[in-house]
Write an enzyme that holds these catalytic residues in place. Structure first.
Site, PDB file in Angstrom:
ATOM      1  N   TYR A   1      -1.135  -0.628  10.596  1.00  0.00           N
ATOM      2  CA  TYR A   1      -1.485  -1.212   9.292  1.00  0.00           C
ATOM      3  C   TYR A   1      -0.339  -1.004   8.295  1.00  0.00           C
ATOM      4  O   TYR A   1       0.129  -1.947   7.658  1.00  0.00           O
ATOM      5  CB  TYR A   1      -2.784  -0.582   8.758  1.00  0.00           C
ATOM      6  CG  TYR A   1      -3.050  -0.896   7.304  1.00  0.00           C
ATOM      7  CD1 TYR A   1      -3.270  -2.207   6.888  1.00  0.00           C
ATOM      8  CD2 TYR A   1      -3.066   0.116   6.335  1.00  0.00           C
ATOM      9  CE1 TYR A   1      -3.499  -2.494   5.544  1.00  0.00           C
ATOM     10  CE2 TYR A   1      -3.302  -0.168   5.002  1.00  0.00           C
ATOM     11  CZ  TYR A   1      -3.522  -1.470   4.610  1.00  0.00           C
ATOM     12  OH  TYR A   1      -3.734  -1.759   3.282  1.00  0.00           O
TER      13      TYR A   1
ATOM     14  N   LYS B   1       2.431  -3.795   6.491  1.00  0.00           N
ATOM     15  CA  LYS B   1       2.734  -3.961   5.057  1.00  0.00           C
ATOM     16  C   LYS B   1       4.239  -3.824   4.815  1.00  0.00           C
ATOM     17  O   LYS B   1       4.830  -4.580   4.048  1.00  0.00           O
ATOM     18  CB  LYS B   1       1.974  -2.907   4.233  1.00  0.00           C
ATOM     19  CG  LYS B   1       0.478  -3.110   4.200  1.00  0.00           C
ATOM     20  CD  LYS B   1       0.108  -4.360   3.425  1.00  0.00           C
ATOM     21  CE  LYS B   1      -1.387  -4.599   3.374  1.00  0.00           C
ATOM     22  NZ  LYS B   1      -1.755  -5.886   2.773  1.00  0.00           N
TER      23      LYS B   1
ATOM     24  N   SER C   1       0.834  -1.197   0.000  1.00  0.00           N
ATOM     25  CA  SER C   1       0.000   0.000   0.000  1.00  0.00           C
ATOM     26  C   SER C   1       0.869   1.247   0.000  1.00  0.00           C
ATOM     27  O   SER C   1       1.969   1.262   0.573  1.00  0.00           O
ATOM     28  CB  SER C   1      -0.849  -0.015   1.272  1.00  0.00           C
ATOM     29  OG  SER C   1      -1.486   1.226   1.449  1.00  0.00           O
TER      30      SER C   1
HETATM   31  P1  NAD Z   1     -11.106  -6.678   1.276  1.00  0.00           P
HETATM   32  O1  NAD Z   1     -11.293  -6.668   2.751  1.00  0.00           O
HETATM   33  O2  NAD Z   1     -12.286  -6.423   0.406  1.00  0.00           O
HETATM   34  O3  NAD Z   1     -10.443  -8.067   0.827  1.00  0.00           O
HETATM   35  C1  NAD Z   1      -9.606  -8.816   1.654  1.00  0.00           C
HETATM   36  C2  NAD Z   1     -10.125 -10.242   1.650  1.00  0.00           C
HETATM   37  O4  NAD Z   1      -9.254 -11.053   2.444  1.00  0.00           O
HETATM   38  C3  NAD Z   1     -11.530 -10.363   2.253  1.00  0.00           C
HETATM   39  O5  NAD Z   1     -12.335 -11.129   1.383  1.00  0.00           O
HETATM   40  C4  NAD Z   1     -11.302 -11.082   3.580  1.00  0.00           C
HETATM   41  O6  NAD Z   1     -12.415 -11.911   3.930  1.00  0.00           O
HETATM   42  C5  NAD Z   1     -10.054 -11.888   3.280  1.00  0.00           C
HETATM   43  N1  NAD Z   1      -9.218 -12.198   4.451  1.00  0.00           N
HETATM   44  C6  NAD Z   1      -8.767 -11.346   5.418  1.00  0.00           C
HETATM   45  N2  NAD Z   1      -7.961 -11.989   6.261  1.00  0.00           N
HETATM   46  C7  NAD Z   1      -7.879 -13.282   5.833  1.00  0.00           C
HETATM   47  C8  NAD Z   1      -7.179 -14.425   6.283  1.00  0.00           C
HETATM   48  N3  NAD Z   1      -6.426 -14.388   7.375  1.00  0.00           N
HETATM   49  N4  NAD Z   1      -7.315 -15.590   5.591  1.00  0.00           N
HETATM   50  C9  NAD Z   1      -8.097 -15.637   4.488  1.00  0.00           C
HETATM   51  N5  NAD Z   1      -8.782 -14.584   4.016  1.00  0.00           N
HETATM   52  C10 NAD Z   1      -8.670 -13.412   4.677  1.00  0.00           C
HETATM   53  O7  NAD Z   1      -9.934  -5.636   0.960  1.00  0.00           O
HETATM   54  P2  NAD Z   1      -9.387  -5.097  -0.437  1.00  0.00           P
HETATM   55  O8  NAD Z   1      -9.700  -3.650  -0.520  1.00  0.00           O
HETATM   56  O9  NAD Z   1      -9.799  -5.990  -1.537  1.00  0.00           O
HETATM   57  O10 NAD Z   1      -7.814  -5.205  -0.163  1.00  0.00           O
HETATM   58  C11 NAD Z   1      -7.059  -6.325  -0.592  1.00  0.00           C
HETATM   59  C12 NAD Z   1      -5.623  -6.128  -0.178  1.00  0.00           C
HETATM   60  O11 NAD Z   1      -5.125  -4.914  -0.728  1.00  0.00           O
HETATM   61  C13 NAD Z   1      -5.407  -6.022   1.331  1.00  0.00           C
HETATM   62  O12 NAD Z   1      -4.229  -6.722   1.668  1.00  0.00           O
HETATM   63  C14 NAD Z   1      -5.246  -4.542   1.570  1.00  0.00           C
HETATM   64  O13 NAD Z   1      -4.454  -4.274   2.699  1.00  0.00           O
HETATM   65  C15 NAD Z   1      -4.549  -4.105   0.288  1.00  0.00           C
HETATM   66  N6  NAD Z   1      -4.794  -2.694  -0.033  1.00  0.00           N
HETATM   67  C16 NAD Z   1      -6.055  -2.212  -0.147  1.00  0.00           C
HETATM   68  C17 NAD Z   1      -6.267  -0.857  -0.412  1.00  0.00           C
HETATM   69  C18 NAD Z   1      -7.657  -0.283  -0.518  1.00  0.00           C
HETATM   70  O14 NAD Z   1      -7.788   0.934  -0.417  1.00  0.00           O
HETATM   71  N7  NAD Z   1      -8.691  -1.081  -0.749  1.00  0.00           N
HETATM   72  C19 NAD Z   1      -5.168   0.013  -0.582  1.00  0.00           C
HETATM   73  C20 NAD Z   1      -3.883  -0.518  -0.477  1.00  0.00           C
HETATM   74  C21 NAD Z   1      -3.706  -1.879  -0.201  1.00  0.00           C
HETATM   75  N1  UFG Z   2     -12.684  11.908   3.051  1.00  0.00           N
HETATM   76  C1  UFG Z   2     -13.678  12.818   3.374  1.00  0.00           C
HETATM   77  N2  UFG Z   2     -14.832  12.318   3.892  1.00  0.00           N
HETATM   78  C2  UFG Z   2     -15.054  11.001   4.132  1.00  0.00           C
HETATM   79  C3  UFG Z   2     -14.011  10.080   3.785  1.00  0.00           C
HETATM   80  C4  UFG Z   2     -12.836  10.586   3.255  1.00  0.00           C
HETATM   81  O1  UFG Z   2     -13.534  14.024   3.198  1.00  0.00           O
HETATM   82  O2  UFG Z   2     -16.131  10.621   4.620  1.00  0.00           O
HETATM   83  C5  UFG Z   2     -11.431  12.434   2.451  1.00  0.00           C
HETATM   84  C6  UFG Z   2     -10.188  12.144   3.274  1.00  0.00           C
HETATM   85  O3  UFG Z   2     -10.007  13.135   4.283  1.00  0.00           O
HETATM   86  C7  UFG Z   2      -9.115  12.131   2.197  1.00  0.00           C
HETATM   87  C8  UFG Z   2      -9.845  11.554   0.971  1.00  0.00           C
HETATM   88  O4  UFG Z   2     -11.234  11.766   1.223  1.00  0.00           O
HETATM   89  O5  UFG Z   2      -8.707  13.444   1.908  1.00  0.00           O
HETATM   90  C9  UFG Z   2      -9.595  10.083   0.763  1.00  0.00           C
HETATM   91  O6  UFG Z   2      -9.877   9.379   1.967  1.00  0.00           O
HETATM   92  P1  UFG Z   2      -9.984   7.787   2.003  1.00  0.00           P
HETATM   93  O7  UFG Z   2     -10.334   7.405   3.401  1.00  0.00           O
HETATM   94  O8  UFG Z   2     -10.895   7.312   0.922  1.00  0.00           O
HETATM   95  O9  UFG Z   2      -8.525   7.291   1.593  1.00  0.00           O
HETATM   96  P2  UFG Z   2      -7.117   7.470   2.322  1.00  0.00           P
HETATM   97  O10 UFG Z   2      -6.168   7.979   1.292  1.00  0.00           O
HETATM   98  O11 UFG Z   2      -7.232   8.258   3.559  1.00  0.00           O
HETATM   99  O12 UFG Z   2      -6.733   5.970   2.729  1.00  0.00           O
HETATM  100  C10 UFG Z   2      -6.816   4.893   1.789  1.00  0.00           C
HETATM  101  C11 UFG Z   2      -7.006   3.588   2.565  1.00  0.00           C
HETATM  102  C12 UFG Z   2      -5.788   3.258   3.354  1.00  0.00           C
HETATM  103  C13 UFG Z   2      -4.591   3.240   2.451  1.00  0.00           C
HETATM  104  C14 UFG Z   2      -4.455   4.541   1.725  1.00  0.00           C
HETATM  105  C15 UFG Z   2      -3.310   4.507   0.747  1.00  0.00           C
HETATM  106  O13 UFG Z   2      -8.109   3.710   3.451  1.00  0.00           O
HETATM  107  O14 UFG Z   2      -5.938   1.975   3.912  1.00  0.00           O
HETATM  108  O15 UFG Z   2      -5.659   4.815   1.013  1.00  0.00           O
HETATM  109  O16 UFG Z   2      -3.441   3.468  -0.134  1.00  0.00           O
HETATM  110  F1  UFG Z   2      -3.498   3.018   3.193  1.00  0.00           F
END
Ligand code: NAD
Ligand code: UFG
Length: 338
Positions: free
Chosen positions: A150, A154, A126
């Site tokens: 978190y 990572k 991430s």
């Molecule tokens: P998500 O929660 O939708 O998907 C994660 C999946 O993993 C879920 O289906 C959950 O049930 C499963 N899971 C969690 N722990 C588990 C375990 N121990 N064993 C088996 N299954 C398990 O999240 P996502 O948004 O699809 O994110 C996927 C990956 O990408 C994550 O590792 C997250 O940290 C990373 N990531 C996400 C974002 C984002 O903004 N969505 C940004 C950067 C990185």
């Molecule tokens: N925001 C609002 N109102 C809301 C939610 C968000 O104004 O109700 C704003 C935040 O302050 C920020 C922007 O929208 O300026 C984006 O916020 P998000 O929460 O959607 O995303 P972030 O960048 O804060 O965080 C996300 C994931 C993290 C990840 C990060 C970088 O939640 O897990 O992106 O990948 F680490």
């Protein structure tokens, strides 16, 4: 020969979209997921999109015996590891849960892969590993200073996988640092459905537009950005999914470890997202300006040039497209898969 890819967390948001991209590229995804943050009804939706239901194993990536059985029962060319927890606030409240799931889970998986001789791994990292960057765009060699458990979980996995790669020849690893994935598959059949009140901007905006929430609260409009609201690098989840397929192909053809930013290189402010969503939905979005959210970084976006050069891939879907696709999914599935 058809290649089977183990997709941990494949029932989740990014994992399910990546299963679609894998199937269109001729791979056979096999999902391992504990359903802690997903719904098994996604499998039927994947069948509707791709024409076949992926094999699904319900289980936990930390279950050593299960992992050994999975790798002995069938052969996999590679693994894409999405499974993990991702809520920054929860990680501050319960860091051990994050280190257990994200770090320990990755170690159990990598050990099982080593024992089975499967050496191609794509890992979900991430942009949060950068913490508050000195400037944007952020290149991959910018300082890593994650500001919460978190992000540290990572970074720990990234470092452990670097050590593993250096210790044993043959590993092929891609560490992918995602910026802000949003949007949904263009069919509207799969998308993101967070449990409870969404933390992230796009799911919140979707719920306001569909009438499930009164108004968006914008977390601060006094940042040093063009309109005062926070700026992020939003990337369409299907672009991200296709980036995984490109990273998998790259890893299979090159015996190396690569660390790549997956973003578009363009920042959008909260107000720009609101306006794009209003265009996409044809509805006006009520919002109010609230205080800054503690821990928020004012603005950051990726330098995606290394990923573009290495993978011959780039995120090309626009912010408008991200909103159109999010809206289609939200309207058709206001309660997610339920
Ligand atoms: P998500 O929660 O939708 O998907 C994660 C999946 O993993 C879920 O289906 C959950 O049930 C499963 N899971 C969690 N722990 C588990 C375990 N121990 N064993 C088996 N299954 C398990 O999240 P996502 O948004 O699809 O994110 C996927 C990956 O990408 C994550 O590792 C997250 O940290 C990373 N990531 C996400 C974002 C984002 O903004 N969505 C940004 C950067 C990185
Ligand atoms: N925001 C609002 N109102 C809301 C939610 C968000 O104004 O109700 C704003 C935040 O302050 C920020 C922007 O929208 O300026 C984006 O916020 P998000 O929460 O959607 O995303 P972030 O960048 O804060 O965080 C996300 C994931 C993290 C990840 C990060 C970088 O939640 O897990 O992106 O990948 F680490």
């Amino acid at each position: 020969m058809t290649q089977r890819v183990l997709v941990t967390g494949g029932a989740g948001f990014i994992g399910s979209h990546t299963c679609v991209a894998l199937a269109s590229a001729g791979y056979v995804p096999v999902i391992l997921d504990n359903l802690g943050n997903s719904d098994p009804r996604v499998l039927e939706r994947l069948r509707q999109i791709t024409g076949s239901t992926p094999k699904f194993i319900e289980g936990d990536v930390r279950d050593r015996a299960l992992l050994a059985r999975i790798f002995s029962d069938e052969s996999f060319s590679s693994v894409i590891h999405f499974a993990g927890l991702k809520a920054v606030g929860d990680s501050v409240a319960d860091p051990l849960a994050y280190y257990d799931n994200n770090v320990h889970g990755s170690f159990v998986l990598a050990s099982a892969m080593r024992d089975a001789g499967v050496n191609t791994l794509i890992f979900s990292s991430s942009a949060t590993v950068y913490g508050e960057p000195e400037s944007s765009p952020i290149p991959e060699d910018a300082p890593r200073r994650p500001a919460n458990p978190y992000g540290r979980s990572k970074l720990m996995v990234e470092e452990a996988l670097n050590d593993l790669y250096r210790s044993q020849p043959g590993w092929r690893i891609a560490l992918l640092r995602y910026f802000n994935p949003v949007g949904a598959h263009e069919s509207g059949l799969i998308g993101e459905h967070p449990q409870g009140k969404p933390n992230n901007l796009m799911p919140f905006v979707c719920q306001v537009a569909v009438g499930q929430r009164d108004r968006l609260q914008i977390h601060g409009n006094d940042y040093a950005t063009a309109d005062g609201t926070g700026v992020r690098d939003y990337i369409h989840v299907m672009d991200l999914a296709e980036g995984h397929v490109a990273a998998l192909k790259h890893a299979q053809n090159h015996g190396e470890l690569v660390t790549l930013n997956l973003g578009t290189g363009k920042g959008a402010s909260v107000l720009e997202v609101v306006q794009a969503f209003e265009r996409a939905s044809g509805r006006s979005l009520p919002y109010e300006i609230g205080p800054r959210r503690p821990g928020d970084v004012p603005a950051y976006w990726a330098d995606p040039s290394l990923a573009q050069a290495t993978l011959a891939w780039q995120g090309h879907r626009s912010l408008d497209q991200m909103c159109v696709d999010s809206w289609r999914w939200q309207q058709a599935n206001p309660r997610g898969y339920g």
